[in-house]
Design a protein around this motif. Structure first.
Motif, PDB file in Angstrom:
ATOM      1  N   GLY A 111      42.445  36.423  45.322  1.00 35.35           N
ATOM      2  CA  GLY A 111      41.485  37.136  46.162  1.00 35.35           C
ATOM      3  C   GLY A 111      40.688  38.200  45.439  1.00 35.35           C
ATOM      4  N   ASP A 112      41.143  38.635  44.253  1.00 35.33           N
ATOM      5  CA  ASP A 112      40.368  39.602  43.475  1.00 35.33           C
ATOM      6  C   ASP A 112      39.062  38.957  43.023  1.00 35.33           C
ATOM      7  OD1 ASP A 112      42.382  41.466  43.684  1.00 35.33           O
ATOM      8  OD2 ASP A 112      43.032  41.316  41.596  1.00 35.33           O
ATOM      9  N   VAL A 113      37.991  39.733  43.038  1.00 36.19           N
ATOM     10  CA  VAL A 113      36.691  39.264  42.548  1.00 36.19           C
ATOM     11  C   VAL A 113      36.328  40.148  41.368  1.00 36.19           C
ATOM     12  CG1 VAL A 113      34.261  38.929  43.108  1.00 36.19           C
ATOM     13  CG2 VAL A 113      36.008  38.495  44.848  1.00 36.19           C
ATOM     14  N   PHE A 114      35.940  39.520  40.251  1.00 33.70           N
ATOM     15  CA  PHE A 114      35.595  40.266  39.052  1.00 33.70           C
ATOM     16  C   PHE A 114      34.500  39.526  38.293  1.00 33.70           C
ATOM     17  CE2 PHE A 114      39.015  37.382  38.156  1.00 33.70           C
ATOM     18  CZ  PHE A 114      38.732  36.845  36.917  1.00 33.70           C
ATOM     19  N   GLU A 158      30.201  36.457  38.848  1.00 34.80           N
ATOM     20  CA  GLU A 158      31.288  36.915  39.717  1.00 34.80           C
ATOM     21  C   GLU A 158      32.274  35.788  39.917  1.00 34.80           C
ATOM     22  OE1 GLU A 158      30.318  38.610  43.470  1.00 34.80           O
ATOM     23  OE2 GLU A 158      30.003  40.575  42.566  1.00 34.80           O
ATOM     24  N   ARG A 159      33.540  36.070  39.694  1.00 37.70           N
ATOM     25  CA  ARG A 159      34.592  35.062  39.794  1.00 37.70           C
ATOM     26  C   ARG A 159      35.663  35.491  40.769  1.00 37.70           C
ATOM     27  NH1 ARG A 159      32.740  30.501  37.355  1.00 37.70           N
ATOM     28  NH2 ARG A 159      31.915  30.981  35.315  1.00 37.70           N
ATOM     29  N   PRO A 160      35.892  34.719  41.838  1.00 42.38           N
ATOM     30  CA  PRO A 160      36.996  35.015  42.752  1.00 42.38           C
ATOM     31  C   PRO A 160      38.270  34.292  42.284  1.00 42.38           C
ATOM     32  CG  PRO A 160      35.508  33.388  43.711  1.00 42.38           C
ATOM     33  CD  PRO A 160      34.961  33.741  42.368  1.00 42.38           C
ATOM     34  N   ALA A 161      39.350  35.021  42.127  1.00 43.44           N
ATOM     35  CA  ALA A 161      40.607  34.430  41.653  1.00 43.44           C
ATOM     36  C   ALA A 161      41.262  33.597  42.750  1.00 43.44           C
ATOM     37  CB  ALA A 161      41.563  35.519  41.191  1.00 43.44           C
ATOM     38  N   ALA A 162      41.649  32.374  42.412  1.00 42.32           N
ATOM     39  CA  ALA A 162      42.295  31.470  43.365  1.00 42.32           C
ATOM     40  C   ALA A 162      43.786  31.763  43.498  1.00 42.32           C
ATOM     41  CB  ALA A 162      42.098  30.019  42.942  1.00 42.32           C
ATOM     42  N   ASP A 163      44.370  32.389  42.482  1.00 46.49           N
ATOM     43  CA  ASP A 163      45.810  32.653  42.482  1.00 46.49           C
ATOM     44  C   ASP A 163      46.080  33.813  41.531  1.00 46.49           C
ATOM     45  OD1 ASP A 163      48.480  32.365  43.104  1.00 46.49           O
ATOM     46  OD2 ASP A 163      48.650  30.318  42.382  1.00 46.49           O
ATOM     47  N   SER A 168      42.732  30.819  37.560  1.00 45.01           N
ATOM     48  CA  SER A 168      41.845  29.794  38.120  1.00 45.01           C
ATOM     49  C   SER A 168      40.959  30.452  39.173  1.00 45.01           C
ATOM     50  CB  SER A 168      42.651  28.644  38.717  1.00 45.01           C
ATOM     51  OG  SER A 168      43.517  29.117  39.715  1.00 45.01           O
ATOM     52  N   PHE A 169      39.795  29.839  39.419  1.00 44.16           N
ATOM     53  CA  PHE A 169      38.805  30.403  40.325  1.00 44.16           C
ATOM     54  C   PHE A 169      38.664  29.554  41.571  1.00 44.16           C
ATOM     55  CE2 PHE A 169      37.220  31.297  35.922  1.00 44.16           C
ATOM     56  CZ  PHE A 169      37.694  32.593  35.874  1.00 44.16           C
ATOM     57  N   THR A 170      38.387  30.197  42.709  1.00 45.97           N
ATOM     58  CA  THR A 170      38.255  29.475  43.969  1.00 45.97           C
ATOM     59  C   THR A 170      37.036  28.567  43.979  1.00 45.97           C
ATOM     60  OG1 THR A 170      37.053  31.305  44.983  1.00 45.97           O
ATOM     61  CG2 THR A 170      39.428  31.243  45.338  1.00 45.97           C
ATOM     62  N   ASP A 171      36.025  28.895  43.184  1.00 42.30           N
ATOM     63  CA  ASP A 171      34.823  28.071  43.143  1.00 42.30           C
ATOM     64  C   ASP A 171      34.874  27.025  42.029  1.00 42.30           C
ATOM     65  OD1 ASP A 171      34.618  29.937  41.127  1.00 42.30           O
ATOM     66  OD2 ASP A 171      32.588  30.564  41.599  1.00 42.30           O
ATOM     67  N   GLY A 172      36.073  26.769  41.513  1.00 36.72           N
ATOM     68  CA  GLY A 172      36.268  25.777  40.460  1.00 36.72           C
ATOM     69  C   GLY A 172      36.296  26.429  39.091  1.00 36.72           C
TER      70      GLY A 172
END
Length: 68
Positions: free
Chosen positions: A15-18, A24-29, A43-47
């Motif tokens: 859930g962290d975004v950096f 901008e990358r949202p962390a998937a885990d 890994s990122f939620t957007d792939g």
């Protein structure tokens, strides 16, 4: 609502975004250690995914927890 925190890469949570390489990358885990000593995998939620030095300072936007 989010909170801005300066952490090291090893402390990235789901859930962290950096920002990484200008995106901008949202962390998937949460991050995972890698076979490459001193680095973590995220890994990122957007792939996609990345291997980052574990001690690298990173500013994240973290979702604030609701308080009762």
């Amino acid at each position: 609502m989010t909170t801005e925190l300066q952490i090291t890469a090893r402390d990235i949570r789901r859930g962290d975004v950096f920002t990484l390489h200008g995106h901008e990358r949202p962390a998937a885990d949460n991050t995972w250690p890698t076979a490459l000593r001193g680095h973590v995998y995220v890994s990122f939620t957007d792939g996609g995914d990345a291997v980052i030095p574990a001690g690298r300072p990173i500013v994240v936007q973290r979702p604030a927890r609701a308080t009762a």
